[in-house]
Write an enzyme that holds these catalytic residues in place. Structure first.
Site, mmCIF file in Angstrom:
data_model
loop_
_atom_site.group_PDB
_atom_site.id
_atom_site.type_symbol
_atom_site.label_atom_id
_atom_site.label_comp_id
_atom_site.label_asym_id
_atom_site.label_seq_id
_atom_site.Cartn_x
_atom_site.Cartn_y
_atom_site.Cartn_z
ATOM 1 C CE LYS A 171 -1.605 1.713 4.186
ATOM 2 N NZ LYS A 171 -1.326 2.901 4.244
ATOM 3 C CG ASN A 172 2.307 3.108 3.339
ATOM 4 O OD1 ASN A 172 0.797 3.156 3.160
ATOM 5 N ND2 ASN A 172 2.594 2.448 4.830
ATOM 6 N NE ARG A 211 -1.905 12.477 8.062
ATOM 7 C CZ ARG A 211 -2.263 13.461 8.383
ATOM 8 N NH1 ARG A 211 -3.141 13.899 9.023
ATOM 9 N NH2 ARG A 211 -0.879 14.410 8.575
ATOM 10 C CB ILE A 266 6.701 7.030 14.602
ATOM 11 C CG1 ILE A 266 7.988 5.947 14.606
ATOM 12 C CG2 ILE A 266 6.602 7.852 13.527
ATOM 13 C CD1 ILE A 266 9.226 6.865 13.986
ATOM 14 C CB CYS A 270 -5.317 11.089 11.285
ATOM 15 S SG CYS A 270 -3.885 10.023 11.742
ATOM 16 N NE ARG A 293 -7.415 4.163 5.247
ATOM 17 C CZ ARG A 293 -7.002 5.317 5.509
ATOM 18 N NH1 ARG A 293 -7.405 5.739 6.797
ATOM 19 N NH2 ARG A 293 -6.125 6.108 5.073
ATOM 20 C CG ASP A 331 2.936 1.316 9.559
ATOM 21 O OD1 ASP A 331 2.521 2.268 10.293
ATOM 22 O OD2 ASP A 331 3.412 1.775 8.295
ATOM 23 N NE ARG A 382 0.020 10.291 10.098
ATOM 24 C CZ ARG A 382 -0.355 9.295 9.412
ATOM 25 N NH1 ARG A 382 -1.586 8.776 9.417
ATOM 26 N NH2 ARG A 382 0.560 8.766 8.414
HETATM 27 N N1 EPU Z 1 5.774 14.716 10.845
HETATM 28 C C1 EPU Z 1 5.927 16.224 11.198
HETATM 29 N N2 EPU Z 1 6.150 17.134 9.999
HETATM 30 C C2 EPU Z 1 5.941 16.853 8.824
HETATM 31 C C3 EPU Z 1 5.843 15.044 8.466
HETATM 32 C C4 EPU Z 1 5.671 14.504 9.496
HETATM 33 O O1 EPU Z 1 6.141 16.476 12.439
HETATM 34 O O2 EPU Z 1 5.841 17.355 7.990
HETATM 35 C C5 EPU Z 1 5.931 13.935 12.035
HETATM 36 C C6 EPU Z 1 4.570 12.800 12.094
HETATM 37 O O3 EPU Z 1 3.803 13.656 12.883
HETATM 38 C C7 EPU Z 1 5.098 11.625 12.827
HETATM 39 C C8 EPU Z 1 6.675 11.542 12.202
HETATM 40 O O4 EPU Z 1 6.711 12.835 11.853
HETATM 41 O O5 EPU Z 1 5.043 11.944 14.209
HETATM 42 C C9 EPU Z 1 6.680 10.526 11.262
HETATM 43 O O6 EPU Z 1 5.684 10.681 10.250
HETATM 44 P P1 EPU Z 1 5.824 10.477 8.506
HETATM 45 O O7 EPU Z 1 5.773 11.697 7.748
HETATM 46 O O8 EPU Z 1 7.024 9.560 8.344
HETATM 47 O O9 EPU Z 1 4.670 9.607 8.279
HETATM 48 P P2 EPU Z 1 3.758 9.420 6.940
HETATM 49 O O10 EPU Z 1 4.683 9.535 5.866
HETATM 50 O O11 EPU Z 1 2.542 10.426 7.083
HETATM 51 C C10 EPU Z 1 4.023 6.869 6.402
HETATM 52 C C11 EPU Z 1 3.300 5.753 6.159
HETATM 53 C C12 EPU Z 1 2.879 5.745 7.638
HETATM 54 C C13 EPU Z 1 3.666 5.061 8.772
HETATM 55 C C14 EPU Z 1 4.680 6.206 8.792
HETATM 56 C C15 EPU Z 1 5.706 5.801 9.593
HETATM 57 C C16 EPU Z 1 2.341 6.264 4.055
HETATM 58 C C17 EPU Z 1 1.134 6.623 3.139
HETATM 59 N N3 EPU Z 1 2.071 6.171 5.356
HETATM 60 O O12 EPU Z 1 3.292 7.943 6.932
HETATM 61 O O13 EPU Z 1 1.604 4.234 7.375
HETATM 62 O O14 EPU Z 1 3.023 4.916 9.825
HETATM 63 O O15 EPU Z 1 4.944 6.729 7.437
HETATM 64 O O16 EPU Z 1 6.489 4.840 8.998
HETATM 65 O O17 EPU Z 1 3.608 5.815 3.715
HETATM 66 C C18 EPU Z 1 -0.112 2.831 7.797
HETATM 67 O O18 EPU Z 1 0.220 2.224 6.720
HETATM 68 O O19 EPU Z 1 -0.945 2.294 8.581
HETATM 69 C C19 EPU Z 1 0.663 3.977 8.300
HETATM 70 C C20 EPU Z 1 -0.072 4.849 8.949
#
Ligand code: EPU
Length: 417
Positions: free
Chosen positions: A22-23, A92, A326, A116, A396, A304, A121
């Site tokens: 998915k990701n 998101r 995280i 969320c 999802r 995850d 996030r």
């Molecule tokens: N963060 C910030 N500012 C930003 C971006 C992130 O503060 O601009 C913080 C977030 O709030 C969080 C941390 O940084 O505390 C890490 O977040 P990250 O941005 O890495 O998460 P994401 O990219 O939104 C992806 C996966 C998630 C997975 C996380 C961590 C996708 C579509 N989603 O999310 O997947 O948990 O990386 O590995 O790739 C899931 O599949 O269930 C899922 C939530």
């Protein structure tokens, strides 16, 4: 709304095939916005999030078709530049269209995702990077509007490791004028999969999979033609399913090279792994030993998989410590696990899981994707029937999970609530 009714206590035996990730799929779908033509993605999972992303691409003017696990996207003359609130609030990852749209068309308007279930996030790092690449940002009415004539390469140091932030900026920088350097980049395998797909289409990205990614901007890209990597989190979830039911599953297409931290913890708990040409055989005969888990960016233990490991540790022979680093609110499954008889204490970001407990079936509610997976695993091991409502969370991110589990001997049925 559907619910799953699971009668636990049966060892899972047989074979499960892991679907495409998915990701990895979601950013790849957004990457099709970078260039016109007919893009082809293979090994695409049939998931609610993929269908939501297809809807988003369609509102942006693309023609999307999914036949089996093949997805084609014709992103020729793009109409829209706007990702509406209605779609972004349900997923998101929609924010991943921001970088590609502004890079190719010079303008993008994307709803801010808001918080969320698992945490606030924010997307400040995505925005900081885009500004460095020369975007003008205007935030109003719950939307961010990014404009730029042509993006310019920049040296960007991210304040924290963000997966979609890295992907958004990597895509945007691919079409920028000159070279960009992304420092403190996410090293997740999905980032590498995206870079490989882009490079095959003419991008010049170096260092994906390390903390420093260099992107030499190019004037245009060809259409993508890429096979999506297997889903490491789905694979890990089935590993726990085999172990928690004291069964034996052959997991085909499990990307073991991306699961070192998860397999390491499961081995520490006593789970056995035997790689074979047909897949890895995962089995367990006895209650798991307790383990300590601290989630972290890749190659650390994935957040995850945290909830799934907690379900497993509820049945261990001692006390386990699980620390979530995280997301600030990723213990939503704990209250539901307690309804099944688990003994878990939370202090801040740390959970103390006291094992050696029997779980027994109860009605529970899924709160997010991985919390749902945790409840399914606990239900497979619990005595009696567990009713898991709000299964749409599960749909999802897990392709046909009820069918895959049933084929391995689980007693699972889907009912309307
Ligand atoms: N963060 C910030 N500012 C930003 C971006 C992130 O503060 O601009 C913080 C977030 O709030 C969080 C941390 O940084 O505390 C890490 O977040 P990250 O941005 O890495 O998460 P994401 O990219 O939104 C992806 C996966 C998630 C997975 C996380 C961590 C996708 C579509 N989603 O999310 O997947 O948990 O990386 O590995 O790739 C899931 O599949 O269930 C899922 C939530």
């Amino acid at each position: 709304m559907d619910k799953l009714v699971i009668t636990g206590g049966r060892p899972l035996v047989g074979r499960v095939k892991v679907s495409g990730a998915k990701n990895a799929t979601l950013p790849l779908m957004c990457a099709t916005l970078l260039s016109p033509g007919r893009h082809r993605l293979h090994n695409v999972p049939d998931l609610r999030d993929v269908r939501t992303m297809a809807r988003l691409l369609a509102t942006l003017g693309a023609k999307v078709e999914q036949k089996g696990d093949e997805l084609s996207v014709d992103s020729a003359p793009s109409r829209g530049m706007e990702a509406p609130y209605e779609l972004v609030k349900t997923m998101r990852a929609s924010v991943l269209c921001l970088g590609p749209l502004v890079a190719r068309h010079g303008r993008a308007r994307v709803s801010l995702p808001g918080g969320c279930a698992i945490g606030a996030r924010p997307i400040d790092q995505h925005l900081k990077g885009l500004e460095a690449l020369g975007c003008k940002l205007d935030i109003s009415g719950g939307y961010v509007e990014a404009t730029a004539k042509r993006l310019k390469g920049a040296d960007i140091s991210l304040d924290l490791v963000t997966v979609t932030g890295t992907e958004n900026l990597m895509m945007a920088a691919s079409l920028a004028k000159g070279a960009s350097v992304l420092r403190n980049a996410a090293r997740e395998p999905e980032v590498v999969d995206l870079a490989n797909a882009l490079n095959a289409a003419g991008a010049r990205i170096e260092g994906a999979g390390t903390a420093t990614i260099t992107i030499h901007g190019v004037d245009g890209l060809a259409a993508l033609d890429h096979r999506v990597m297997p889903d490491r989190i789905e694979a890990g979830t089935y590993m726990v399913a085999a172990a928690i039911t004291r069964g034996e599953l052959t997991i085909a297409d499990a990307p073991l090279e991306h699961l070192t931290a998860v397999v390491g913890k499961l081995k520490e708990a006593g789970v056995r792994f035997q790689p074979t040409p047909k897949g890895v055989i995962v089995s367990s005969r006895r209650a798991p030993k307790p383990v300590t888990i601290i989630t972290g960016p890749y190659p650390g233990f994935p957040t995850d998989m945290q909830a799934q490991l907690m379900a497993f540790m509820c049945l261990s022979t001692g006390s386990s410590v699980i620390q979530e680093t995280i997301f600030e609110n990723r213990f939503m499954h704990v209250a539901e696990l307690r309804r099944l008889g688990a003994d878990v204490e939370i202090t801040g970001s740390t959970a103390l899981v006291k094992g050696a407990r029997k779980l027994s079936g109860a009605p529970v509610m899924a709160t997010d994707l991985r919390a749902s997976a945790c409840l399914v695993l606990a239900a497979l091991a619990a005595h009696g029937e567990t009713h898991i409502s709000r299964v749409y969370h599960l749909d999802r991110g897990y392709e046909r999970i009820d069918q895959k589990l049933t084929a391995a001997g689980a007693q699972v049925r889907r009912e309307k609530e």
